[in-house]
Design a protein around this motif. Structure first.
Motif, PDB file in Angstrom:
ATOM      1  N   MET A 113      13.925  -2.499  -4.337  1.00 48.55           N
ATOM      2  CA  MET A 113      14.356  -3.661  -3.550  1.00 48.55           C
ATOM      3  C   MET A 113      15.678  -4.228  -4.039  1.00 48.55           C
ATOM      4  O   MET A 113      16.335  -4.969  -3.320  1.00 48.55           O
ATOM      5  N   GLU A 114      16.088  -3.893  -5.257  1.00 51.07           N
ATOM      6  CA  GLU A 114      17.307  -4.489  -5.818  1.00 51.07           C
ATOM      7  C   GLU A 114      18.514  -4.251  -4.924  1.00 51.07           C
ATOM      8  O   GLU A 114      19.306  -5.159  -4.692  1.00 51.07           O
ATOM      9  N   SER A 115      18.668  -3.048  -4.411  1.00 44.24           N
ATOM     10  CA  SER A 115      19.834  -2.761  -3.569  1.00 44.24           C
ATOM     11  C   SER A 115      19.787  -3.540  -2.255  1.00 44.24           C
ATOM     12  O   SER A 115      20.815  -3.802  -1.653  1.00 44.24           O
ATOM     13  N   ILE A 116      18.598  -3.922  -1.833  1.00 41.47           N
ATOM     14  CA  ILE A 116      18.444  -4.691  -0.591  1.00 41.47           C
ATOM     15  C   ILE A 116      18.649  -6.181  -0.860  1.00 41.47           C
ATOM     16  O   ILE A 116      19.321  -6.877  -0.103  1.00 41.47           O
ATOM     17  N   VAL A 117      18.092  -6.670  -1.951  1.00 39.04           N
ATOM     18  CA  VAL A 117      18.181  -8.095  -2.300  1.00 39.04           C
ATOM     19  C   VAL A 117      19.583  -8.463  -2.773  1.00 39.04           C
ATOM     20  O   VAL A 117      20.097  -9.534  -2.448  1.00 39.04           O
ATOM     21  N   SER A 118      20.207  -7.556  -3.517  1.00 37.99           N
ATOM     22  CA  SER A 118      21.533  -7.821  -4.082  1.00 37.99           C
ATOM     23  C   SER A 118      22.532  -8.169  -2.986  1.00 37.99           C
ATOM     24  O   SER A 118      22.668  -7.457  -2.004  1.00 37.99           O
ATOM     25  N   GLY A 119      23.209  -9.275  -3.152  1.00 37.92           N
ATOM     26  CA  GLY A 119      24.224  -9.693  -2.186  1.00 37.92           C
ATOM     27  C   GLY A 119      23.665 -10.397  -0.963  1.00 37.92           C
ATOM     28  O   GLY A 119      24.422 -10.846  -0.110  1.00 37.92           O
TER      29      GLY A 119
ATOM     30  N   GLY B 111       0.786  -1.225   0.000  1.00 39.97           N
ATOM     31  CA  GLY B 111       0.000   0.000   0.000  1.00 39.97           C
ATOM     32  C   GLY B 111       0.822   1.280   0.000  1.00 39.97           C
ATOM     33  O   GLY B 111       0.473   2.253  -0.664  1.00 39.97           O
ATOM     34  N   MET B 112       1.929   1.270   0.741  1.00 35.09           N
ATOM     35  CA  MET B 112       2.748   2.479   0.844  1.00 35.09           C
ATOM     36  C   MET B 112       3.743   2.623  -0.293  1.00 35.09           C
ATOM     37  O   MET B 112       4.256   3.711  -0.538  1.00 35.09           O
ATOM     38  N   GLY B 113       4.017   1.514  -0.975  1.00 34.37           N
ATOM     39  CA  GLY B 113       4.945   1.564  -2.099  1.00 34.37           C
ATOM     40  C   GLY B 113       6.291   2.166  -1.716  1.00 34.37           C
ATOM     41  O   GLY B 113       6.835   1.879  -0.643  1.00 34.37           O
ATOM     42  N   PRO B 114       6.837   3.035  -2.560  1.00 32.54           N
ATOM     43  CA  PRO B 114       8.155   3.621  -2.306  1.00 32.54           C
ATOM     44  C   PRO B 114       8.253   4.387  -0.983  1.00 32.54           C
ATOM     45  O   PRO B 114       9.336   4.553  -0.441  1.00 32.54           O
ATOM     46  N   GLY B 115       7.120   4.806  -0.441  1.00 35.18           N
ATOM     47  CA  GLY B 115       7.132   5.510   0.842  1.00 35.18           C
ATOM     48  C   GLY B 115       7.591   4.645   2.005  1.00 35.18           C
ATOM     49  O   GLY B 115       7.927   5.151   3.071  1.00 35.18           O
ATOM     50  N   SER B 116       7.610   3.337   1.811  1.00 36.34           N
ATOM     51  CA  SER B 116       8.038   2.424   2.878  1.00 36.34           C
ATOM     52  C   SER B 116       9.520   2.039   2.759  1.00 36.34           C
ATOM     53  O   SER B 116      10.014   1.228   3.552  1.00 36.34           O
ATOM     54  N   HIS B 117      10.209   2.630   1.817  1.00 38.57           N
ATOM     55  CA  HIS B 117      11.595   2.247   1.553  1.00 38.57           C
ATOM     56  C   HIS B 117      12.506   2.423   2.772  1.00 38.57           C
ATOM     57  O   HIS B 117      13.413   1.618   2.990  1.00 38.57           O
ATOM     58  N   THR B 118      12.271   3.455   3.574  1.00 33.68           N
ATOM     59  CA  THR B 118      13.147   3.706   4.725  1.00 33.68           C
ATOM     60  C   THR B 118      13.105   2.570   5.745  1.00 33.68           C
ATOM     61  O   THR B 118      14.056   2.393   6.491  1.00 33.68           O
ATOM     62  N   PHE B 119      12.021   1.801   5.772  1.00 36.29           N
ATOM     63  CA  PHE B 119      11.889   0.694   6.726  1.00 36.29           C
ATOM     64  C   PHE B 119      12.266  -0.646   6.122  1.00 36.29           C
ATOM     65  O   PHE B 119      12.371  -1.636   6.824  1.00 36.29           O
ATOM     66  N   ALA B 120      12.457  -0.673   4.821  1.00 33.74           N
ATOM     67  CA  ALA B 120      12.569  -1.942   4.109  1.00 33.74           C
ATOM     68  C   ALA B 120      13.786  -2.774   4.504  1.00 33.74           C
ATOM     69  O   ALA B 120      13.666  -3.982   4.707  1.00 33.74           O
ATOM     70  N   ARG B 121      14.950  -2.165   4.598  1.00 41.01           N
ATOM     71  CA  ARG B 121      16.157  -2.960   4.861  1.00 41.01           C
ATOM     72  C   ARG B 121      16.056  -3.718   6.184  1.00 41.01           C
ATOM     73  O   ARG B 121      16.334  -4.916   6.256  1.00 41.01           O
ATOM     74  N   GLY B 122      15.650  -3.043   7.238  1.00 41.26           N
ATOM     75  CA  GLY B 122      15.542  -3.700   8.546  1.00 41.26           C
ATOM     76  C   GLY B 122      14.519  -4.817   8.559  1.00 41.26           C
ATOM     77  O   GLY B 122      14.763  -5.894   9.119  1.00 41.26           O
ATOM     78  N   VAL B 123      13.373  -4.576   7.932  1.00 36.32           N
ATOM     79  CA  VAL B 123      12.332  -5.597   7.870  1.00 36.32           C
ATOM     80  C   VAL B 123      12.812  -6.768   7.013  1.00 36.32           C
ATOM     81  O   VAL B 123      12.651  -7.938   7.386  1.00 36.32           O
ATOM     82  N   PHE B 124      13.431  -6.473   5.893  1.00 34.46           N
ATOM     83  CA  PHE B 124      13.935  -7.529   5.015  1.00 34.46           C
ATOM     84  C   PHE B 124      14.975  -8.387   5.738  1.00 34.46           C
ATOM     85  O   PHE B 124      14.929  -9.616   5.680  1.00 34.46           O
ATOM     86  N   GLU B 125      15.909  -7.748   6.420  1.00 36.91           N
ATOM     87  CA  GLU B 125      16.971  -8.508   7.105  1.00 36.91           C
ATOM     88  C   GLU B 125      16.396  -9.423   8.178  1.00 36.91           C
ATOM     89  O   GLU B 125      16.800 -10.577   8.296  1.00 36.91           O
ATOM     90  N   ARG B 126      15.436  -8.927   8.968  1.00 41.25           N
ATOM     91  CA  ARG B 126      14.815  -9.768   9.999  1.00 41.25           C
ATOM     92  C   ARG B 126      14.052 -10.914   9.345  1.00 41.25           C
ATOM     93  O   ARG B 126      14.121 -12.062   9.777  1.00 41.25           O
ATOM     94  N   THR B 127      13.326 -10.607   8.287  1.00 40.97           N
ATOM     95  CA  THR B 127      12.538 -11.629   7.605  1.00 40.97           C
ATOM     96  C   THR B 127      13.442 -12.687   6.988  1.00 40.97           C
ATOM     97  O   THR B 127      13.179 -13.894   7.097  1.00 40.97           O
ATOM     98  N   LEU B 128      14.516 -12.254   6.360  1.00 40.29           N
ATOM     99  CA  LEU B 128      15.454 -13.192   5.753  1.00 40.29           C
ATOM    100  C   LEU B 128      16.113 -14.072   6.817  1.00 40.29           C
ATOM    101  O   LEU B 128      16.297 -15.281   6.603  1.00 40.29           O
ATOM    102  N   THR B 129      16.416 -13.509   7.960  1.00 43.56           N
ATOM    103  CA  THR B 129      16.985 -14.289   9.061  1.00 43.56           C
ATOM    104  C   THR B 129      16.000 -15.363   9.519  1.00 43.56           C
ATOM    105  O   THR B 129      16.398 -16.504   9.797  1.00 43.56           O
ATOM    106  N   MET B 130      14.720 -15.019   9.562  1.00 44.83           N
ATOM    107  CA  MET B 130      13.713 -16.016   9.953  1.00 44.83           C
ATOM    108  C   MET B 130      13.668 -17.154   8.934  1.00 44.83           C
ATOM    109  O   MET B 130      13.592 -18.326   9.310  1.00 44.83           O
TER     110      MET B 130
END
Length: 137
Positions: free
Chosen positions: A82-88, A24-43
């Motif tokens: 998301m590419e910069s977050i997913v990459s690597g 729903g928030m689209g690009p407006g949620s980018h500032t929170f994405a890295r932290g959420v992605f890292e926790r989710t990926l760890t799970m």
């Protein structure tokens, strides 16, 4: 989010809620994405490691599906951002494992994540597509 343990039942609906927020928030949620992605990926990593060691928990399948659905929501909402977050990250190697999963819901979510990455034009996915094709076709 950060204070909940992986076996906390509140985590599953929270993942679903976060997925909807990212869409729903689209690009407006980018500032929170890295932290959420890292926790989710760890799970996801922890679930896969426990299952590979024969020590899977009762909620691991649900946690895998909800975690993958959250990643799908993030990619859907943020697309190319998301590419910069997913990459690597370890996402693509994990998806390569999960597309071979015997449980249909996990496999379906992993394939959906691949589809979202493809729609977003992920260059990381393009580099690894030959690894996925034998499992998909």
């Amino acid at each position: 989010w950060t204070s909940l343990a992986e076996d906390d039942p509140s985590l599953l609906p929270l993942c679903e809620c976060l997925a909807s927020l990212f869409v729903g928030m689209g690009p407006g949620s980018h500032t929170f994405a890295r932290g959420v992605f890292e926790r989710t990926l760890t799970m996801v990593e922890n679930c896969v490691a426990r299952r590979n060691a024969g020590m899977g928990r009762d909620n691991d399948l649900d946690l895998l599906v909800c975690s993958l659905e959250l990643i799908i929501g993030m990619v859907d909402g943020l697309a190319a951002l998301m590419e910069s977050i997913v990459s690597g990250s370890s996402l693509l190697p994990l998806l390569n494992i999960l597309v071979k999963e015997e449980h249909t819901m996990v496999k379906e979510s992993a394939l959906s994540a691949l589809g979202e990455l493809a729609k977003a034009g992920s260059s990381s996915l393009r580099q690894h597509v030959s690894e996925f094709l034998p499992s998909i076709v």
